[in-house]
Design an enzyme around this catalytic site. Structure first.
Site: not given
Length: 241
Positions: A9-11, A96, A98, A165, A171, A204, A225-226
């Site tokens: 997920n590049w967000k 999600h 967010e 999640e 994150g 994470s 994610g990151g």
């Protein structure tokens, strides 16, 4: 049989040029990836078309990060399922944390988006999970059960992926212990009427913990994610041992 799905997920990261640069560094690593693993990139809307053109007939599948429940209309800033399928998108992330936290997403709107995705032939990735406060208050199980019951009303579980999640681990560098993630994902599975739904862990996920995560019997993949933003990092996750 449950499918292994590893999704990045590049967000809100990567321009079109940066997304193509990522592919140049990433694609060669897939030669060692087992064919039964599904590799997905959830890119920003502006990147999806150019990625689709450069991934034609490739094993990497594309996901959007959201979808509206209507096919068209006066919904500024939204996107419909037909707009996504037209450019070769196969998956879409729905609910999600967010989106729930910053943009007012509710279990009811999540349900509408899930059904819209399925009507268009997209496979939704439904995200569920608890905050740090909810976990400390012992509400993890009841919250997740509620999210599932409300979110999955009239949803076809034959065309569905779920991602657990824990919000407190997204994150932050904190990862839910693998046995605990496995336990919660087992709880999620117990609420479903289709035992073959793939359930991912997201929170994470990194190259140094993916092997332990994927060794758990209930976990069928990861929502990353990151660590999905760098080709070598995501390749290591996709090629977990």
């Amino acid at each position: 049989m449950r499918k292994i799905v590893i999704a990045g997920n590049w967000k809100m990261y990567k321009t079109q040029a940066e997304s193509l640069e990522f592919l140049q560094g990433f694609m060669s690593h897939l030669e060692e990836t087992p064919q039964e693993r599904e590799v997905v990139i959830a890119a920003p809307f502006t990147d999806l078309s150019i990625l689709s053109k450069n991934l034609h007939n490739n094993r990497v599948l594309l996901s959007a990060q959201n979808i509206h429940w209507e096919q068209e209309g006066a919904y500024t800033g939204e996107i419909s399922g037909s707009m996504l399928t037209e450019i070769g998108v196969r998956y879409v992330i729905v609910g999600h944390s967010e989106r729930r936290q910053y943009f007012g997403e509710t279990d009811e709107t999540v349900n509408r988006r899930l059904k819209a995705a399925q009507r268009c032939g997209l496979t939704p990735i439904l995200c569920v999970g608890e905050s740090k406060e909810q976990r400390e208050n012992g509400e993890t199980e009841s919250l997740i059960v509620t999210q599932l019951k409300k979110g999955l009303v009239d949803v076809d579980q034959q065309n569905l992926v779920i991602a657990y999640e824990p919000i407190w681990a997204i994150g932050t560098g904190d990862t839910c212990d693998s046995p605990e993630a496995n336990r919660v994902i087992g709880l999620i599975r117990s609420q479903l009427n289709n035992p073959h739904v793939s359930i991912q862990y997201g929170g994470s996920v990194k190259p140094n913990n993916i092997d332990e995560i994927m060794a758990q019997p209930e976990i069928d993949g990861a929502l990353v994610g990151g660590a999905s933003l760098e080709p070598e990092s995501f390749a290591r996750i996709v090629n977990y041992k």
